[in-house]
Enzyme design. Structure first.
Site, PDB file in Angstrom:
ATOM      1  N   ASP A  70      -3.375   7.414   4.341  1.00  0.00           N
ATOM      2  CA  ASP A  70      -2.884   6.069   4.637  1.00  0.00           C
ATOM      3  C   ASP A  70      -3.574   5.555   5.907  1.00  0.00           C
ATOM      4  O   ASP A  70      -3.985   6.346   6.754  1.00  0.00           O
ATOM      5  CB  ASP A  70      -1.363   6.133   4.836  1.00  0.00           C
ATOM      6  CG  ASP A  70      -0.729   4.756   4.895  1.00  0.00           C
ATOM      7  OD1 ASP A  70      -1.359   3.778   4.452  1.00  0.00           O
ATOM      8  OD2 ASP A  70       0.408   4.656   5.394  1.00  0.00           O
ATOM      9  N   GLU A  71      -3.669   4.239   6.052  1.00  0.00           N
ATOM     10  CA  GLU A  71      -4.276   3.616   7.247  1.00  0.00           C
ATOM     11  C   GLU A  71      -5.644   4.242   7.540  1.00  0.00           C
ATOM     12  O   GLU A  71      -5.974   4.583   8.682  1.00  0.00           O
ATOM     13  CB  GLU A  71      -3.353   3.770   8.468  1.00  0.00           C
ATOM     14  CG  GLU A  71      -1.947   3.209   8.284  1.00  0.00           C
ATOM     15  CD  GLU A  71      -1.909   1.679   8.305  1.00  0.00           C
ATOM     16  OE1 GLU A  71      -2.989   1.036   8.328  1.00  0.00           O
ATOM     17  OE2 GLU A  71      -0.794   1.115   8.285  1.00  0.00           O
ATOM     18  N   GLN A  91      -7.679  -4.684   9.604  1.00  0.00           N
ATOM     19  CA  GLN A  91      -6.642  -4.231  10.539  1.00  0.00           C
ATOM     20  C   GLN A  91      -7.127  -3.062  11.397  1.00  0.00           C
ATOM     21  O   GLN A  91      -6.328  -2.309  11.946  1.00  0.00           O
ATOM     22  CB  GLN A  91      -5.374  -3.844   9.771  1.00  0.00           C
ATOM     23  CG  GLN A  91      -4.730  -5.026   9.057  1.00  0.00           C
ATOM     24  CD  GLN A  91      -3.394  -4.675   8.440  1.00  0.00           C
ATOM     25  OE1 GLN A  91      -2.428  -4.390   9.138  1.00  0.00           O
ATOM     26  NE2 GLN A  91      -3.337  -4.693   7.110  1.00  0.00           N
ATOM     27  N   ARG A 131       2.255 -10.077  10.650  1.00  0.00           N
ATOM     28  CA  ARG A 131       3.550  -9.412  10.843  1.00  0.00           C
ATOM     29  C   ARG A 131       4.690 -10.313  10.356  1.00  0.00           C
ATOM     30  O   ARG A 131       5.816  -9.842  10.168  1.00  0.00           O
ATOM     31  CB  ARG A 131       3.803  -9.101  12.326  1.00  0.00           C
ATOM     32  CG  ARG A 131       2.854  -8.134  13.033  1.00  0.00           C
ATOM     33  CD  ARG A 131       2.602  -6.881  12.264  1.00  0.00           C
ATOM     34  NE  ARG A 131       1.443  -7.042  11.379  1.00  0.00           N
ATOM     35  CZ  ARG A 131       1.216  -6.335  10.285  1.00  0.00           C
ATOM     36  NH1 ARG A 131       2.055  -5.402   9.902  1.00  0.00           N
ATOM     37  NH2 ARG A 131       0.134  -6.549   9.542  1.00  0.00           N
ATOM     38  N   LYS A 152       0.819  -1.218   0.000  1.00  0.00           N
ATOM     39  CA  LYS A 152       0.000   0.000   0.000  1.00  0.00           C
ATOM     40  C   LYS A 152       0.857   1.275   0.000  1.00  0.00           C
ATOM     41  O   LYS A 152       0.522   2.244  -0.676  1.00  0.00           O
ATOM     42  CB  LYS A 152      -0.967   0.001   1.175  1.00  0.00           C
ATOM     43  CG  LYS A 152      -0.322   0.003   2.546  1.00  0.00           C
ATOM     44  CD  LYS A 152      -1.372  -0.096   3.641  1.00  0.00           C
ATOM     45  CE  LYS A 152      -0.737  -0.129   5.023  1.00  0.00           C
ATOM     46  NZ  LYS A 152       0.064   1.068   5.322  1.00  0.00           N
ATOM     47  N   THR A 153       1.975   1.270   0.737  1.00  0.00           N
ATOM     48  CA  THR A 153       2.848   2.451   0.739  1.00  0.00           C
ATOM     49  C   THR A 153       3.447   2.654  -0.644  1.00  0.00           C
ATOM     50  O   THR A 153       3.597   3.788  -1.119  1.00  0.00           O
ATOM     51  CB  THR A 153       3.965   2.296   1.792  1.00  0.00           C
ATOM     52  OG1 THR A 153       3.375   2.019   3.054  1.00  0.00           O
ATOM     53  CG2 THR A 153       4.797   3.564   1.891  1.00  0.00           C
TER      54      THR A 153
END
Length: 652
Positions: free
Chosen positions: A228-229, A259, A595, A35-36
């Site tokens: 973002d997020e 998330q 993770r 995504k980044t």
């Protein structure tokens, strides 16, 4: 149109997200799906297609994330737009929500009636001001706990409510008092030319809502927005973003409902779920290919998250190799579990893994204590993310009561705890006590000190006859610490109480000693362990990371241990009557699993000491949701134990 070199290496959904530049865009990005990469390449794509860099805004949540994104954007601009210097005198704005608020409020400080260099209150500043506000409103901090007031005001500001709106909605007496105190609190902030942390967003929203010329100017400046997020945004952040987007609606948000783990901080999952309604004409793109984890980890995490109902369905997949099965270890006790984790980490390091490649995750902070001891015992380098167990304020407070009980001359401990929790004993009174002028105290002040002295005598009487765990329980209850934390009932206060329960559990290892010997052994252990912790952190060597799952969000490690997978611990049972959001607990486990890059180690304990008592556990219900094919049940190969207790575990 420029060349498309900057699009090379993107998969088709990523490419589509990068090149869809007009109108609202919702990118639903699974864990590890890049995504980044999408946001940074999208910013460069806009610049290469003629958008001035200063017309682009990207916001995220942490300074770390903003710094990394900013650096990646600048690297990509240099790589792909280096020769086209025209129009690149400016840079995109890549920042956090709060930093953006500071920037805008400083820029428009006159409009908002602020000094340009206004003060930003930290938590202690706010607490002091709230105490003053309580007094101005005619209440005592004894009647209404300042932290509770701060928490209520903070939540209201996060929900984009003004003080007047909060008062209109207030139903309970404490809420009505809070609205009254809030008015005085605002007056103090204004007098001191200060804003608290929540004001940085709340006042930015007021700026945008109230002043049309400011809103128009900022909409013209920030013509392309990226968030973002997005699943972590609260109501005030959503409102700010919506106003900045304006009529052009050139807004791209990237997030993952699966998330969303911060609802207790005000994060509103409906911001993602209702995005298409809030921004008509939205295009939605799914990023479902995971580049981080093995096939086994992805399959297991899909097993887990598919059980949730309140989500936008997506199935994450990977082209990575299947990889090892996840390892499940059933320990006899919490100490056995910690030792197994430390020894397994030591094995991984011996096989060539860097300690920094390994993370140990847990649901609540109190679990860190036995893990730290095991890593120290087996000389495995570690770093605790968060405060060291014995450095936590509540733990230090209880140990101070213990130290003062055995050494009444310890003025440092007297100063620390004479007013903890609040007893109305002020600095002037403390100074008289420290200077040996006890006989000068009269009236109510003398009575308050007498009550404290009675508490201390009761502690001394208890420690002379009772085992150390009972003495600690007595201190926690008799001093009012337990009642204080239960009364507040916030997530932070409940975690503090759990840490005190863990301190009692720790004391059980000294229960067979004479009371004074046990106290000395505990205090010595606390002092030496703190010294070792400080020594280890000062060496800056690669270390295994110990942290809560919440703290691990956004990070990745080749090897991840997830400990304490017991019903009641993970998923967690709260210490109050509010219950838990089981779907959020499941999302938290999903975050923990994703993770990991190479291998996951799962563990739980048949028995665990909680508040000095041994609790018998059943395995976490989450374990039943993972297909048997993805898990190997491990024996205790480190100790050579032949007890066979690990064979009693069934996943169905």
């Amino acid at each position: 149109m420029t060349s498309e070199q900057h699009l090379a290496g993107l998969n088709e959904p990523q490419r589509q997200a990068v090149t869809t530049t007009n109108g609202p865009l919702l990118v639903l990005a699974g864990a590890g799906s890049g995504k980044t990469r999408v946001i940074t390449h999208r910013i460069v794509h806009l610049i290469l297609n003629g958008v001035a860099p200063h017309n682009i805004l990207a916001v995220t949540f942490t300074n770390k994330a903003a710094t990394e994104m900013r650096e990646r954007v600048h690297t990509l601009i240099a790589e792909y737009a280096g020769s086209a210097r025209a129009g690149l005198e400016s840079s995109p704005t890549v920042t956090t929500f709060h930093a953006l608020g500071v920037r805008l409020l400083r820029e428009y400080h006159e409009t908002m009636g602020l000094r340009r260099h206004f003060t930003i209150y930290d938590r202690s500043d706010s607490t002091r001001a709230i105490k003053q506000a309580l007094e101005k409103a005619g209440y005592s901090p004894k009647q209404f706990e300042p932290r509770k007031m701060i928490s209520m005001i903070s939540r209201a500001k996060g929900d984009a409510l003004s003080r007047v709106e909060f008062l209109e909605q207030a139903e309970s007496y404490p809420e009505k008092v809070c609205a009254e105190v809030w008015e005085h609190y605002d007056a103090i902030l204004k007098q001191e030319q200060a804003l608290d942390f929540d004001d940085l967003l709340a006042k930015t929203l007021v700026l945008l809502r109230t002043y049309g010329h400011v809103r128009d100017a900022l909409q013209q400046r920030f013509q392309y927005l990226h968030v973002d997020e997005y699943q972590d945004t609260n109501k005030v952040q959503f409102a700010i973003v919506q106003l900045l987007a304006g009529e052009k609606q050139n807004i791209c948000v990237v997030g993952d409902v699966d998330q969303n783990i911060y609802s207790w901080r005000g994060a509103d999952i409906s911001n993602v779920m209702q995005f298409e309604n809030n921004f008509p004409g939205t295009q939605t793109i799914f990023l479902e290919e995971n580049y981080r984890s093995t096939g086994t980890i992805i399959a297991a995490s899909n097993n887990i998250i598919a059980k949730n109902k309140n989500r936008i369905p997506k199935t994450v997949f990977t082209s990575n190799q299947t990889g090892d099965k996840m390892n499940l270890f059933a320990a006899q006790s919490g100490i056995d579990e910690a030792e197994h984790i430390a020894l397994t980490a030591r094995d991984l390091i011996a096989e060539g893994a860097s300690p920094a490649d390994i993370a140990v995750l847990y649901r609540t902070n109190f679990q860190s204590r036995v893990l730290e001891e095991a890593f120290l015992q087996f000389d495995v380098p570690y770093q605790l993310l968060g405060t060291k167990f014995f450095e936590r304020k509540e733990v230090k407070d209880v140990l101070s009561f213990l130290r003062l009980a055995i050494n009444p001359d310890s003025t440092a401990d007297l100063s620390r705890i004479i007013n903890t929790p609040t007893r109305g004993i002020g600095k002037v009174t403390l100074l008289k006590l420290l200077e040996g002028r006890r006989d000068e105290l009269t009236g109510a002040t003398a009575q308050k000190v007498e009550r404290f002295e009675t508490i201390m005598q009761d502690v001394r009487d208890t420690l002379a006859t009772e085992p150390l765990p009972e003495t600690l329980k007595f201190i926690i209850q008799r001093t009012g610490l337990e009642a204080e934390f239960k009364k507040q009932g916030t997530e932070e206060d409940l975690a503090r109480l759990e840490n005190l329960q863990e301190l009692v559990t720790l004391a059980n290892r000294y229960a067979e000693l004479e009371p004074n010997e046990a106290i000395e052994a505990l205090l010595e252990n606390a002092a030496l362990q703190s010294d070792q912790d400080e020594l280890a952190s000062g060496e800056e060597r690669p270390a295994v990371r110990l942290m809560t799952v919440h703290a691990a969000k956004g990070l990745e490690f080749p090897y991840v241990f997830i400990s304490g997978l017991e019903e009641g611990l993970f998923p967690h049972e709260r210490l109050d009557d509010r219950g838990i959001d089981h779907e959020e607990e499941r999302r938290l486990f999903y975050v923990a699993l994703t993770r990991a890059e190479k291998k996951v180690f799962l563990s739980y304990a048949h028995t665990r000491m909680i508040f000095g008592s041994s609790r018998v556990n059943i395995p976490s219900s989450f374990l039943n949701d993972i297909d048997d094919d993805h898990i190997d049940v491990a024996g205790n190969h480190h100790t050579g134990s032949g007890s066979g207790y690990e064979t009693t575990i069934f996943l169905d």
